[in-house]
Design an enzyme around this catalytic site. Structure first.
Site, PDB file in Angstrom:
ATOM      1  N   PRO A   7       0.782  -1.232   0.000  1.00  0.00           N
ATOM      2  CA  PRO A   7       0.000   0.000   0.000  1.00  0.00           C
ATOM      3  C   PRO A   7       0.813   1.279   0.000  1.00  0.00           C
ATOM      4  O   PRO A   7       1.851   1.381   0.650  1.00  0.00           O
ATOM      5  CB  PRO A   7      -0.843  -0.092   1.284  1.00  0.00           C
ATOM      6  CG  PRO A   7      -0.248  -1.170   2.088  1.00  0.00           C
ATOM      7  CD  PRO A   7       0.460  -2.093   1.154  1.00  0.00           C
ATOM      8  N   ASN A   8       0.325   2.243  -0.791  1.00  0.00           N
ATOM      9  CA  ASN A   8       0.868   3.593  -0.909  1.00  0.00           C
ATOM     10  C   ASN A   8       2.163   3.678  -1.706  1.00  0.00           C
ATOM     11  O   ASN A   8       2.619   4.773  -2.026  1.00  0.00           O
ATOM     12  CB  ASN A   8       1.071   4.235   0.474  1.00  0.00           C
ATOM     13  CG  ASN A   8      -0.236   4.404   1.213  1.00  0.00           C
ATOM     14  OD1 ASN A   8      -1.121   5.131   0.758  1.00  0.00           O
ATOM     15  ND2 ASN A   8      -0.395   3.704   2.327  1.00  0.00           N
ATOM     16  N   ARG A  37       5.816  11.727  -3.117  1.00  0.00           N
ATOM     17  CA  ARG A  37       5.652  12.279  -1.762  1.00  0.00           C
ATOM     18  C   ARG A  37       6.914  11.972  -0.974  1.00  0.00           C
ATOM     19  O   ARG A  37       7.619  11.018  -1.262  1.00  0.00           O
ATOM     20  CB  ARG A  37       4.466  11.621  -1.023  1.00  0.00           C
ATOM     21  CG  ARG A  37       3.140  11.686  -1.683  1.00  0.00           C
ATOM     22  CD  ARG A  37       2.333  12.892  -1.214  1.00  0.00           C
ATOM     23  NE  ARG A  37       0.903  12.737  -1.535  1.00  0.00           N
ATOM     24  CZ  ARG A  37       0.434  12.607  -2.778  1.00  0.00           C
ATOM     25  NH1 ARG A  37       1.275  12.606  -3.795  1.00  0.00           N
ATOM     26  NH2 ARG A  37      -0.871  12.463  -2.995  1.00  0.00           N
ATOM     27  N   TYR A  81      11.872   8.720   0.690  1.00  0.00           N
ATOM     28  CA  TYR A  81      11.686   7.604  -0.243  1.00  0.00           C
ATOM     29  C   TYR A  81      12.306   7.851  -1.618  1.00  0.00           C
ATOM     30  O   TYR A  81      12.218   7.003  -2.487  1.00  0.00           O
ATOM     31  CB  TYR A  81      10.186   7.319  -0.379  1.00  0.00           C
ATOM     32  CG  TYR A  81       9.575   6.823   0.910  1.00  0.00           C
ATOM     33  CD1 TYR A  81       8.835   7.675   1.734  1.00  0.00           C
ATOM     34  CD2 TYR A  81       9.764   5.509   1.330  1.00  0.00           C
ATOM     35  CE1 TYR A  81       8.293   7.231   2.923  1.00  0.00           C
ATOM     36  CE2 TYR A  81       9.232   5.052   2.517  1.00  0.00           C
ATOM     37  CZ  TYR A  81       8.496   5.913   3.312  1.00  0.00           C
ATOM     38  OH  TYR A  81       7.957   5.466   4.495  1.00  0.00           O
ATOM     39  N   ASN A 139       7.918  -5.811  -1.154  1.00  0.00           N
ATOM     40  CA  ASN A 139       7.936  -4.689  -0.227  1.00  0.00           C
ATOM     41  C   ASN A 139       6.517  -4.602   0.321  1.00  0.00           C
ATOM     42  O   ASN A 139       5.644  -4.019  -0.317  1.00  0.00           O
ATOM     43  CB  ASN A 139       8.327  -3.380  -0.918  1.00  0.00           C
ATOM     44  CG  ASN A 139       8.411  -2.231   0.084  1.00  0.00           C
ATOM     45  OD1 ASN A 139       7.861  -2.329   1.190  1.00  0.00           O
ATOM     46  ND2 ASN A 139       9.089  -1.161  -0.296  1.00  0.00           N
ATOM     47  N   ALA A 193       3.261  -0.898   4.661  1.00  0.00           N
ATOM     48  CA  ALA A 193       2.736  -0.888   6.039  1.00  0.00           C
ATOM     49  C   ALA A 193       2.347  -2.277   6.523  1.00  0.00           C
ATOM     50  O   ALA A 193       2.440  -2.566   7.725  1.00  0.00           O
ATOM     51  CB  ALA A 193       1.537   0.041   6.124  1.00  0.00           C
ATOM     52  N   GLU A 200      12.445  -9.933   1.414  1.00  0.00           N
ATOM     53  CA  GLU A 200      11.741  -8.779   1.972  1.00  0.00           C
ATOM     54  C   GLU A 200      12.567  -7.531   1.691  1.00  0.00           C
ATOM     55  O   GLU A 200      13.785  -7.539   1.896  1.00  0.00           O
ATOM     56  CB  GLU A 200      11.551  -8.944   3.479  1.00  0.00           C
ATOM     57  CG  GLU A 200      10.884  -7.763   4.164  1.00  0.00           C
ATOM     58  CD  GLU A 200      10.785  -7.909   5.680  1.00  0.00           C
ATOM     59  OE1 GLU A 200      11.049  -9.019   6.198  1.00  0.00           O
ATOM     60  OE2 GLU A 200      10.449  -6.912   6.348  1.00  0.00           O
ATOM     61  N   HIS A 259      12.767  -3.106   1.755  1.00  0.00           N
ATOM     62  CA  HIS A 259      12.272  -1.785   2.163  1.00  0.00           C
ATOM     63  C   HIS A 259      13.189  -0.718   1.589  1.00  0.00           C
ATOM     64  O   HIS A 259      14.425  -0.872   1.604  1.00  0.00           O
ATOM     65  CB  HIS A 259      12.226  -1.680   3.693  1.00  0.00           C
ATOM     66  CG  HIS A 259      11.368  -2.723   4.315  1.00  0.00           C
ATOM     67  ND1 HIS A 259       9.989  -2.698   4.242  1.00  0.00           N
ATOM     68  CD2 HIS A 259      11.680  -3.874   4.964  1.00  0.00           C
ATOM     69  CE1 HIS A 259       9.508  -3.754   4.836  1.00  0.00           C
ATOM     70  NE2 HIS A 259      10.505  -4.499   5.276  1.00  0.00           N
ATOM     71  N   ARG A 284      14.035   4.042  12.199  1.00  0.00           N
ATOM     72  CA  ARG A 284      12.781   4.800  12.244  1.00  0.00           C
ATOM     73  C   ARG A 284      12.007   4.475  13.522  1.00  0.00           C
ATOM     74  O   ARG A 284      12.547   3.915  14.470  1.00  0.00           O
ATOM     75  CB  ARG A 284      11.969   4.536  10.973  1.00  0.00           C
ATOM     76  CG  ARG A 284      12.740   4.924   9.701  1.00  0.00           C
ATOM     77  CD  ARG A 284      11.932   4.717   8.446  1.00  0.00           C
ATOM     78  NE  ARG A 284      10.825   5.686   8.354  1.00  0.00           N
ATOM     79  CZ  ARG A 284       9.882   5.610   7.403  1.00  0.00           C
ATOM     80  NH1 ARG A 284       9.897   4.626   6.500  1.00  0.00           N
ATOM     81  NH2 ARG A 284       8.932   6.517   7.361  1.00  0.00           N
TER      82      ARG A 284
HETATM   83  O1  CA2 Z   1      10.793   1.653   3.523  1.00  0.00           O
HETATM   84  C1  CA2 Z   1       9.877   1.001   2.959  1.00  0.00           C
HETATM   85  O2  CA2 Z   1       9.933   0.561   1.798  1.00  0.00           O
HETATM   86  C2  CA2 Z   1       8.576   0.776   3.727  1.00  0.00           C
HETATM   87  O3  CA2 Z   1       8.133  -0.537   3.406  1.00  0.00           O
HETATM   88  C3  CA2 Z   1       7.627   1.781   3.168  1.00  0.00           C
HETATM   89  C4  CA2 Z   1       6.297   1.823   3.931  1.00  0.00           C
HETATM   90  C5  CA2 Z   1       5.520   3.034   3.418  1.00  0.00           C
HETATM   91  C6  CA2 Z   1       5.013   2.809   2.011  1.00  0.00           C
HETATM   92  C7  CA2 Z   1       4.499   4.117   1.447  1.00  0.00           C
HETATM   93  O4  CA2 Z   1       5.609   4.701   0.809  1.00  0.00           O
HETATM   94  C8  CA2 Z   1       5.429   5.927   0.286  1.00  0.00           C
HETATM   95  C9  CA2 Z   1       6.427   6.397  -0.539  1.00  0.00           C
HETATM   96  C10 CA2 Z   1       6.316   7.653  -1.088  1.00  0.00           C
HETATM   97  C11 CA2 Z   1       5.201   8.416  -0.816  1.00  0.00           C
HETATM   98  C12 CA2 Z   1       4.194   7.937   0.037  1.00  0.00           C
HETATM   99  C13 CA2 Z   1       4.310   6.698   0.597  1.00  0.00           C
HETATM  100  C14 CA2 Z   1       6.503   1.918   5.442  1.00  0.00           C
HETATM  101  O5  CA2 Z   1       5.225   1.849   6.092  1.00  0.00           O
HETATM  102  C15 CA2 Z   1       7.395   0.799   5.916  1.00  0.00           C
HETATM  103  O6  CA2 Z   1       7.571   0.922   7.316  1.00  0.00           O
HETATM  104  C16 CA2 Z   1       8.742   0.880   5.218  1.00  0.00           C
END
Ligand code: CA2
Length: 157
Positions: A16-17, A24, A29, A81, A84, A105, A107, A114
């Site tokens: 998700p996201n 964003r 990221y 990946n 969340a 896995e 990230h 974090r």
């Molecule tokens: O670091 C990662 O790849 C995460 O899997 C990303 C997740 C967040 C995914 C959403 O990523 C975005 C990237 C750019 C803009 C908005 C969200 C976070 O909840 C994990 O703890 C770590």
């Protein structure tokens, strides 16, 4: 090895996201979009001689369904990946264990620097490898590992 890595088939799953990747929070990221990641991964897969399928969903059950489908497609390895769902999803964990396909896995961020709640993953104890903190290069590293270095189950003759 043959021109292809023993005809390896790899499935890349983003949770998700991650469809917002690159648009964003670029300071966290990066500015590479998910489409960029996928395009690069496909080029890398072609060069490695492996088959690559990609899937992104914001829905937990859709990811479970896609993992189950991977078994019927002869997918050899999964790079995921879970976003969340990393920190919440027994359901996706169960799907991965259920189809018995080895997975990496991944990230983008270093989850260990974090918030504490990001330090646990429902996948970490069963992943062949865990990549985090490399930014979107992590996708390149994961694909290379899955294509060339990961020990896979013998294909049924
Ligand atoms: O670091 C990662 O790849 C995460 O899997 C990303 C997740 C967040 C995914 C959403 O990523 C975005 C990237 C750019 C803009 C908005 C969200 C976070 O909840 C994990 O703890 C770590």
């Amino acid at each position: 090895s043959t021109s292809t890595q023993e005809g390896r088939s790899i499935l890349l799953i983003n949770g998700p996201n991650l469809n917002l990747l690159g648009t964003r929070e670029p300071e966290l990221y990066g500015s590479t979009t998910l489409q960029d990641v996928i395009d690069l991964a496909q080029k890398q897969a072609d060069g490695l001689g492996v088959k690559l399928q990609t899937f992104q969903s914001n829905w937990e059950g859709a990811i479970v369904d896609r993992i189950q489908e991977a078994r019927t497609q002869g997918v050899d390895a999964i790079v995921i990946n879970p976003a969340a769902f990393t920190h919440t999803s027994v359901a996706i964990r169960d799907a991965l264990l259920g189809v018995d396909i080895p997975f990496v896995e991944l990230h983008v961020t270093n989850v260990h620097t974090r918030e504490a709640w990001r330090h646990h993953s429902y996948f970490q104890d069963r992943a062949v490898a865990v990549i985090c903190g490399m930014g979107t290069y992590g996708y390149t590293a994961a694909l290379e590992f899955a294509a060339k270095h990961m020990k896979l189950k013998k294909k049924a003759l």
